[in-house]
Design an enzyme around this catalytic site. Structure first.
Site, PDB file in Angstrom:
ATOM      1  N   ARG A 159       0.829  -1.215   0.000  1.00  0.00           N
ATOM      2  CA  ARG A 159       0.000   0.000   0.000  1.00  0.00           C
ATOM      3  C   ARG A 159       0.860   1.260   0.000  1.00  0.00           C
ATOM      4  NH1 ARG A 159      -2.033   3.891   3.267  1.00  0.00           N
ATOM      5  NH2 ARG A 159      -4.111   4.685   2.731  1.00  0.00           N
ATOM      6  N   TYR A 165       1.725 -13.287  -0.646  1.00  0.00           N
ATOM      7  CA  TYR A 165       2.140 -12.913  -2.009  1.00  0.00           C
ATOM      8  C   TYR A 165       3.324 -11.953  -1.953  1.00  0.00           C
ATOM      9  CZ  TYR A 165      -1.244  -9.125  -1.013  1.00  0.00           C
ATOM     10  OH  TYR A 165      -1.963  -8.101  -0.426  1.00  0.00           O
ATOM     11  N   ASP A 192     -13.712   3.945   0.612  1.00  0.00           N
ATOM     12  CA  ASP A 192     -14.191   3.374   1.877  1.00  0.00           C
ATOM     13  C   ASP A 192     -15.188   4.286   2.589  1.00  0.00           C
ATOM     14  OD1 ASP A 192     -12.641   1.178   1.507  1.00  0.00           O
ATOM     15  OD2 ASP A 192     -11.232   1.592   3.138  1.00  0.00           O
TER      16      ASP A 192
HETATM   17  C1  LIG Z   1      -3.006   3.584   7.433  1.00  0.00           C
HETATM   18  C2  LIG Z   1      -3.777   2.691   6.498  1.00  0.00           C
HETATM   19  C3  LIG Z   1      -3.318   1.389   6.286  1.00  0.00           C
HETATM   20  C4  LIG Z   1      -4.026   0.519   5.429  1.00  0.00           C
HETATM   21  N1  LIG Z   1      -3.554  -0.751   5.216  1.00  0.00           N
HETATM   22  C5  LIG Z   1      -4.174  -1.554   4.329  1.00  0.00           C
HETATM   23  C6  LIG Z   1      -3.653  -2.851   4.004  1.00  0.00           C
HETATM   24  O1  LIG Z   1      -2.644  -3.268   4.524  1.00  0.00           O
HETATM   25  N2  LIG Z   1      -4.321  -3.631   3.097  1.00  0.00           N
HETATM   26  C7  LIG Z   1      -5.477  -3.190   2.516  1.00  0.00           C
HETATM   27  O2  LIG Z   1      -6.070  -3.917   1.710  1.00  0.00           O
HETATM   28  N3  LIG Z   1      -5.989  -1.963   2.798  1.00  0.00           N
HETATM   29  C8  LIG Z   1      -5.366  -1.140   3.687  1.00  0.00           C
HETATM   30  N4  LIG Z   1      -5.868   0.091   3.954  1.00  0.00           N
HETATM   31  C9  LIG Z   1      -7.153   0.452   3.370  1.00  0.00           C
HETATM   32  C10 LIG Z   1      -7.093   0.803   1.933  1.00  0.00           C
HETATM   33  O3  LIG Z   1      -6.161   1.839   1.697  1.00  0.00           O
HETATM   34  C11 LIG Z   1      -8.502   1.265   1.599  1.00  0.00           C
HETATM   35  O4  LIG Z   1      -9.411   0.231   1.922  1.00  0.00           O
HETATM   36  C12 LIG Z   1      -8.681   1.481   0.124  1.00  0.00           C
HETATM   37  O5  LIG Z   1      -7.511   1.820  -0.507  1.00  0.00           O
HETATM   38  C13 LIG Z   1      -9.733   2.562  -0.104  1.00  0.00           C
HETATM   39  O6  LIG Z   1      -9.071   3.809  -0.069  1.00  0.00           O
HETATM   40  P1  LIG Z   1      -9.708   5.163   0.431  1.00  0.00           P
HETATM   41  O7  LIG Z   1      -9.023   6.224  -0.341  1.00  0.00           O
HETATM   42  O8  LIG Z   1     -11.178   5.110   0.434  1.00  0.00           O
HETATM   43  O9  LIG Z   1      -9.277   5.267   1.954  1.00  0.00           O
HETATM   44  P2  LIG Z   1      -7.818   5.350   2.601  1.00  0.00           P
HETATM   45  O10 LIG Z   1      -6.767   4.831   1.687  1.00  0.00           O
HETATM   46  O11 LIG Z   1      -7.990   4.729   3.931  1.00  0.00           O
HETATM   47  O12 LIG Z   1      -7.545   6.948   2.767  1.00  0.00           O
HETATM   48  C14 LIG Z   1      -8.314   7.800   3.584  1.00  0.00           C
HETATM   49  C15 LIG Z   1      -7.487   9.060   3.827  1.00  0.00           C
HETATM   50  O13 LIG Z   1      -8.342  10.057   4.404  1.00  0.00           O
HETATM   51  C16 LIG Z   1      -7.621  10.750   5.417  1.00  0.00           C
HETATM   52  N5  LIG Z   1      -8.626  11.333   6.314  1.00  0.00           N
HETATM   53  C17 LIG Z   1      -9.464  10.688   7.153  1.00  0.00           C
HETATM   54  N6  LIG Z   1     -10.304  11.567   7.753  1.00  0.00           N
HETATM   55  C18 LIG Z   1      -9.988  12.807   7.262  1.00  0.00           C
HETATM   56  C19 LIG Z   1     -10.513  14.118   7.473  1.00  0.00           C
HETATM   57  N7  LIG Z   1     -11.544  14.343   8.284  1.00  0.00           N
HETATM   58  N8  LIG Z   1      -9.938  15.140   6.806  1.00  0.00           N
HETATM   59  C20 LIG Z   1      -8.890  14.944   5.955  1.00  0.00           C
HETATM   60  N9  LIG Z   1      -8.364  13.712   5.717  1.00  0.00           N
HETATM   61  C21 LIG Z   1      -8.913  12.668   6.345  1.00  0.00           C
HETATM   62  C22 LIG Z   1      -6.754   9.656   6.026  1.00  0.00           C
HETATM   63  O14 LIG Z   1      -5.644  10.229   6.718  1.00  0.00           O
HETATM   64  C23 LIG Z   1      -6.342   8.861   4.808  1.00  0.00           C
HETATM   65  O15 LIG Z   1      -5.145   9.346   4.228  1.00  0.00           O
HETATM   66  C24 LIG Z   1      -5.209   0.989   4.799  1.00  0.00           C
HETATM   67  C25 LIG Z   1      -5.666   2.313   5.018  1.00  0.00           C
HETATM   68  C26 LIG Z   1      -4.951   3.174   5.856  1.00  0.00           C
HETATM   69  C27 LIG Z   1      -5.445   4.591   6.087  1.00  0.00           C
END
Ligand SMILES: Cc1cc2nc3c(=O)[nH]c(=O)nc-3n(C[C@H](O)[C@H](O)[C@H](O)COP(=O)(O)OP(=O)(O)OC[C@H]3O[C@@H](n4cnc5c(N)ncnc54)[C@H](O)[C@@H]3O)c2cc1C
Length: 402
Positions: free
Chosen positions: A111, A222, A301
């Site tokens: 990631r 993997y 998410d």
């Molecule tokens: C630290 C971390 C580790 C992860 N590890 C894994 C893993 O090992 N394997 C896996 O399959 N998935 C993992 N995930 C989840 C995966 O990244 C997500 O399920 C997927 O990529 C969907 O991405 P997303 O952009 O919706 O959310 P995310 O990739 O979770 O990003 C959300 C972002 O929003 C930011 N944020 C949250 N609230 C606020 C706010 N109020 N204001 C401004 N910014 C905010 C967070 O800091 C984060 O950077 C992880 C996520 C995080 C945050």
């Protein structure tokens, strides 16, 4: 080509995670200007491995992040499915056949490497501004735009744009503002560890995803990081609904879910390799009644947290960002209808993936004798026919109406 000017083309993205950065890259391709804000002080190399199927790598390549990511991502040849006794069940072929069939490779990546590839690509673009240590708290939607209220320490500050994209992850503040309930704990925990590849025997250093299925638990392994490391994910039924991605767990806690009575010593030996594991409690939710309001919408998410049993969490967030940019590009001044069209288009697909992941949760964790019937059915079907069943995910391409 028309270039973005001033705030009349500025989109605010809350969250510089996988979905937020992908959306930013997709939007600048359509000549928007993008301000991405994230509450984190630093975007660290957080998390462990992710699988990126062809529906997703196709987009990453189109967004310009493919070359950077391909330096560390591993192109997977096959998914090798085995029982908890380590007996072969079926191999699902990927590799060059699947690349030809779907027009893009199947990658495994860390990631942190994916986020770094997206971030580097975004930072190189003059129309993307990234502001860290800034938490989005609320928003007000006007007929001509949106005011986004943010906090840095004690200080409140506003950002203005034509639309706000809530890409703020599973604990989304913006989803809360819609009055939607929080995700629910799925009664499952994933423990993750990344090991140097040399710690494992040669068969686990090949370009394969290994999947062992057992009653109430399964293990996935993997390669990542240009095959120098192997990612392990052990998932089991668990009642402890903690929060966060990275609480440390002891080896014994993981091994307790893979007892010697049911699991082969071979699998337990692999589980005993890491000194420690990172605990990731799994949450999902039924589809949201509403993804947006006025000039705000959600993606990734924040909109549809899902169990990782189809390996599509990151993929759906990346697809969302791409589709959203296409709808906004065609909107002219009709931003709100464009956001509602995006939601109407993405809702059914992401809900189907959420349902499929929940079904796999059941299927993966059957106990004897249901597991025996499942293994026989998988063997009889064979890898190629199994792959056909994923066409609807892997062969997806954007079309304006579906
Ligand atoms: C630290 C971390 C580790 C992860 N590890 C894994 C893993 O090992 N394997 C896996 O399959 N998935 C993992 N995930 C989840 C995966 O990244 C997500 O399920 C997927 O990529 C969907 O991405 P997303 O952009 O919706 O959310 P995310 O990739 O979770 O990003 C959300 C972002 O929003 C930011 N944020 C949250 N609230 C606020 C706010 N109020 N204001 C401004 N910014 C905010 C967070 O800091 C984060 O950077 C992880 C996520 C995080 C945050």
């Amino acid at each position: 080509m028309h270039r973005a000017t001033g705030s009349s083309r500025t989109v605010i993205v809350a969250g510089a995670g996988i979905g937020g950065l992908s959306a930013a890259l997709a939007l600048v391709r359509k000549n928007f200007r993008v301000v991405v804000v994230d509450k984190a002080h630093r975007l660290e190399e957080a998390g462990a491995g992710l699988q990126l199927s062809p529906n997703v790598t196709r987009i990453l390549i189109a967004l310009g992040a493919g070359e950077r990511l391909s330096r560390t991502a591993v192109a997977i040849d096959a998914i090798r499915v085995r029982s908890q006794r380590n007996r072969a069940i079926v191999d699902i072929p990927l590799g060059s056949d699947a690349e030809l069939r779907f027009g893009s490779p199947y990658w495994a990546a860390h990631r942190g490497d994916l986020q770094a590839a997206l971030l580097d690509t975004a930072q190189a673009h003059p129309d993307i501004e990234i502001e860290l240590d800034l938490k989005v708290e609320s928003f007000v939607s006007h007929p001509n735009g949106v005011t986004v209220q943010c906090r840095r320490g004690d200080r409140l500050t506003d950002r203005h744009g034509i639309a706000l994209i809530g890409a703020d992850g599973v604990w989304s503040t913006l989803r809360e503002r819609l009055g939607e309930e929080a995700p629910r704990f799925a009664g499952r925990t994933a423990w993750r560890a990344t090991l140097p590849a040399m710690a494992l025997t040669p068969e686990y250093r090949c370009r394969n995803v290994h999947l062992w299925l057992g009653g109430k638990a399964h293990l996935v392994a993997y390669p990542v990081k240009a095959e120098t490391a192997v990612n392990l994910v052990a998932i089991a039924a668990d009642d402890t609904a903690t929060l966060g991605w990275s609480t440390e767990s002891a080896r014994a806690e993981v091994l307790a879910h893979f007892s010697r009575w049911f699991w082969s010593q071979h699998v337990r030996d692999i589980l005993a390799l890491p000194d420690g594991w990172l605990r990731w409690p799994l949450y999902d939710r039924p589809p949201l009644a509403s993804w947006g309001h006025g000039r705000m919408t959600l993606l990734g998410d924040a909109a549809h947290p899902m169990l990782p049993f189809l390996a599509q969490g990151a993929g759906m967030a990346i697809e969302d960002g791409f589709v959203l940019a296409e709808h906004l590009a065609d909107a002219g001044d009709d931003i709100e209808p464009a956001l509602r069209h995006y939601e109407a288009q993405r809702g059914p697909r992401t809900a189907r993936v959420q349902r499929g992941a929940r079904r796999n949760d059941m299927l993966y964790h059957f106990r004897w004798p249901a597991s025996l019937a499942r293994n026989m059915a998988l063997r009889a079907m064979g890898g190629r026919r199994l792959l056909d069943r994923y066409d609807w995910i892997y062969d997806w391409r954007f079309a304006p109406s579906g």
